[in-house]
Scaffold this motif. Sequence first.
Motif, PDB file in Angstrom:
ATOM      1  N   GLN A   1       0.833  -1.201   0.000  1.00 63.90           N
ATOM      2  CA  GLN A   1       0.000   0.000   0.000  1.00 63.90           C
ATOM      3  C   GLN A   1       0.867   1.249   0.000  1.00 63.90           C
ATOM      4  OE1 GLN A   1      -3.431  -0.327  -0.269  1.00 63.90           O
ATOM      5  NE2 GLN A   1      -3.188   1.817  -0.851  1.00 63.90           N
ATOM      6  N   ARG A   2       1.944   1.226   0.759  1.00 60.38           N
ATOM      7  CA  ARG A   2       2.814   2.400   0.887  1.00 60.38           C
ATOM      8  C   ARG A   2       3.591   2.704  -0.386  1.00 60.38           C
ATOM      9  NH1 ARG A   2       7.834   2.991   5.239  1.00 60.38           N
ATOM     10  NH2 ARG A   2       8.582   5.028   4.505  1.00 60.38           N
ATOM     11  N   PHE A   3       4.131   1.659  -1.043  1.00 58.40           N
ATOM     12  CA  PHE A   3       5.044   1.890  -2.160  1.00 58.40           C
ATOM     13  C   PHE A   3       4.455   1.587  -3.535  1.00 58.40           C
ATOM     14  CE2 PHE A   3       8.027   0.826   1.402  1.00 58.40           C
ATOM     15  CZ  PHE A   3       8.575   2.096   1.518  1.00 58.40           C
ATOM     16  N   ILE A   4       3.438   0.739  -3.595  1.00 60.20           N
ATOM     17  CA  ILE A   4       2.867   0.338  -4.879  1.00 60.20           C
ATOM     18  C   ILE A   4       1.474   0.923  -5.088  1.00 60.20           C
ATOM     19  CG2 ILE A   4       2.403  -1.619  -6.409  1.00 60.20           C
ATOM     20  CD1 ILE A   4       5.317  -1.393  -5.512  1.00 60.20           C
ATOM     21  N   GLY A   5       0.762   1.148  -3.982  1.00 61.88           N
ATOM     22  CA  GLY A   5      -0.594   1.671  -4.109  1.00 61.88           C
ATOM     23  C   GLY A   5      -1.609   0.619  -4.499  1.00 61.88           C
ATOM     24  N   ARG A   6      -1.305  -0.648  -4.232  1.00 64.56           N
ATOM     25  CA  ARG A   6      -2.193  -1.758  -4.556  1.00 64.56           C
ATOM     26  C   ARG A   6      -2.179  -2.773  -3.416  1.00 64.56           C
ATOM     27  NH1 ARG A   6      -2.825   1.374  -8.076  1.00 64.56           N
ATOM     28  NH2 ARG A   6      -3.106   1.034 -10.330  1.00 64.56           N
ATOM     29  N   THR A   7      -3.235  -3.575  -3.346  1.00 63.31           N
ATOM     30  CA  THR A   7      -3.240  -4.704  -2.430  1.00 63.31           C
ATOM     31  C   THR A   7      -2.676  -5.919  -3.158  1.00 63.31           C
ATOM     32  OG1 THR A   7      -5.440  -5.469  -3.088  1.00 63.31           O
ATOM     33  CG2 THR A   7      -5.328  -3.799  -1.335  1.00 63.31           C
ATOM     34  N   ALA A   8      -2.340  -6.956  -2.387  1.00 58.25           N
ATOM     35  CA  ALA A   8      -1.841  -8.186  -2.999  1.00 58.25           C
ATOM     36  C   ALA A   8      -2.891  -8.785  -3.930  1.00 58.25           C
ATOM     37  CB  ALA A   8      -1.446  -9.182  -1.909  1.00 58.25           C
ATOM     38  N   THR A   9      -4.142  -8.736  -3.534  1.00 53.93           N
ATOM     39  CA  THR A   9      -5.222  -9.281  -4.360  1.00 53.93           C
ATOM     40  C   THR A   9      -5.344  -8.525  -5.675  1.00 53.93           C
ATOM     41  OG1 THR A   9      -6.450  -9.986  -2.396  1.00 53.93           O
ATOM     42  CG2 THR A   9      -7.694  -9.774  -4.459  1.00 53.93           C
ATOM     43  N   GLN A  10      -5.259  -7.204  -5.618  1.00 55.73           N
ATOM     44  CA  GLN A  10      -5.332  -6.407  -6.842  1.00 55.73           C
ATOM     45  C   GLN A  10      -4.185  -6.724  -7.789  1.00 55.73           C
ATOM     46  OE1 GLN A  10      -5.404  -2.565  -4.890  1.00 55.73           O
ATOM     47  NE2 GLN A  10      -7.568  -2.249  -5.398  1.00 55.73           N
ATOM     48  N   LEU A  11      -2.984  -6.915  -7.232  1.00 57.69           N
ATOM     49  CA  LEU A  11      -1.840  -7.228  -8.074  1.00 57.69           C
ATOM     50  C   LEU A  11      -1.973  -8.608  -8.702  1.00 57.69           C
ATOM     51  CD1 LEU A  11       0.921  -5.776  -5.751  1.00 57.69           C
ATOM     52  CD2 LEU A  11       0.446  -5.008  -8.086  1.00 57.69           C
ATOM     53  N   ARG A  12      -2.469  -9.561  -7.964  1.00 61.27           N
ATOM     54  CA  ARG A  12      -2.649 -10.907  -8.511  1.00 61.27           C
ATOM     55  C   ARG A  12      -3.732 -10.928  -9.582  1.00 61.27           C
ATOM     56  NH1 ARG A  12      -1.093 -15.561  -6.508  1.00 61.27           N
ATOM     57  NH2 ARG A  12      -3.160 -16.489  -6.701  1.00 61.27           N
ATOM     58  N   ARG A  13      -4.748 -10.096  -9.396  1.00 58.85           N
ATOM     59  CA  ARG A  13      -5.836 -10.046 -10.367  1.00 58.85           C
ATOM     60  C   ARG A  13      -5.390  -9.351 -11.648  1.00 58.85           C
ATOM     61  NH1 ARG A  13      -9.386  -6.854  -7.761  1.00 58.85           N
ATOM     62  NH2 ARG A  13     -10.070  -8.604  -6.469  1.00 58.85           N
ATOM     63  N   GLY A  14      -4.639  -8.255 -11.495  1.00 60.02           N
ATOM     64  CA  GLY A  14      -4.115  -7.526 -12.642  1.00 60.02           C
ATOM     65  C   GLY A  14      -5.212  -7.033 -13.559  1.00 60.02           C
ATOM     66  N   GLY A  15      -4.946  -7.086 -14.869  1.00 61.71           N
ATOM     67  CA  GLY A  15      -5.928  -6.622 -15.845  1.00 61.71           C
ATOM     68  C   GLY A  15      -5.376  -5.474 -16.660  1.00 61.71           C
ATOM     69  N   ALA A  16      -5.826  -5.363 -17.900  1.00 67.83           N
ATOM     70  CA  ALA A  16      -5.327  -4.325 -18.806  1.00 67.83           C
ATOM     71  C   ALA A  16      -5.639  -2.925 -18.311  1.00 67.83           C
ATOM     72  CB  ALA A  16      -5.928  -4.530 -20.205  1.00 67.83           C
TER      73      ALA A  16
END
Length: 239
Positions: free
Chosen positions: A208-223
């Motif tokens: 959250q601090r450095f990427i601005g995403r949760t682990a779930t959001q990163l795993r889901r990805g998407g264009a």
Amino acid sequence: MAIESEHRGSDSPYVARVWRGRTTGAGVMTSIATSTSELVFWEDHGVVHAAVRGPETVPTSVPIEAGSDSFGITFAHGASLSHLSAAALVDSGAAAEHVAGRRFVLAGEEWEIPGFDDAEQLVQKLVRSGVLTRDPLVDDVVWGGAARVGTRSVQRRVAASTGLTVGAIRQIERARGAAALLREGVQIPEVVHRLGFYDQAHLARALQRFIGRTATQLRRGGAEDVLSLLYKTDQQARP
């Protein structure tokens, strides 16, 4: 919006990565935290721009125009431009004057903008002229190497060339490595174990601090979820 991009490593000790990209639509990109500085060029509506960008300690939202081409040279830890303050570049940057065609001004001199495959030629010229310097100790200690000088001397030298502390660099790089693994589909517990997070909560805070995403959001990805250049270094790639 989508970004077509590619990147490569480099044999130069001054260069961490060379990259280029092109947007196929307008939108917003999340520029994630990074512990390195870079020299970047982009063309927008026929106008060429050049700038030095410093380390970014937080993710930011960046509007992107359709059909914009960009190209960058990401410097290795310890490489710095002698005419610019590393501390002043953190979460900031410095524009370089465009002269004409593929020429720009840096440190009061004119330089030719290189291509993706010959970026090191410009780097060599900058080194020979004294514009680009390198402290080899910095890259070593960032990745856990032992320094032959005292702790205070290490911190001073790291701050002088990067504007950051060793701890901040390692935190940013670990979060980036975690994000890259999660994008590849690696399970969350494995990421925690492989990169040395205390637990899943520790990983979540770093993302959250450095990427601005949760682990779930990163795993889901998407264009539709567009992040700035994300890759694993050789050190991060080791299990």
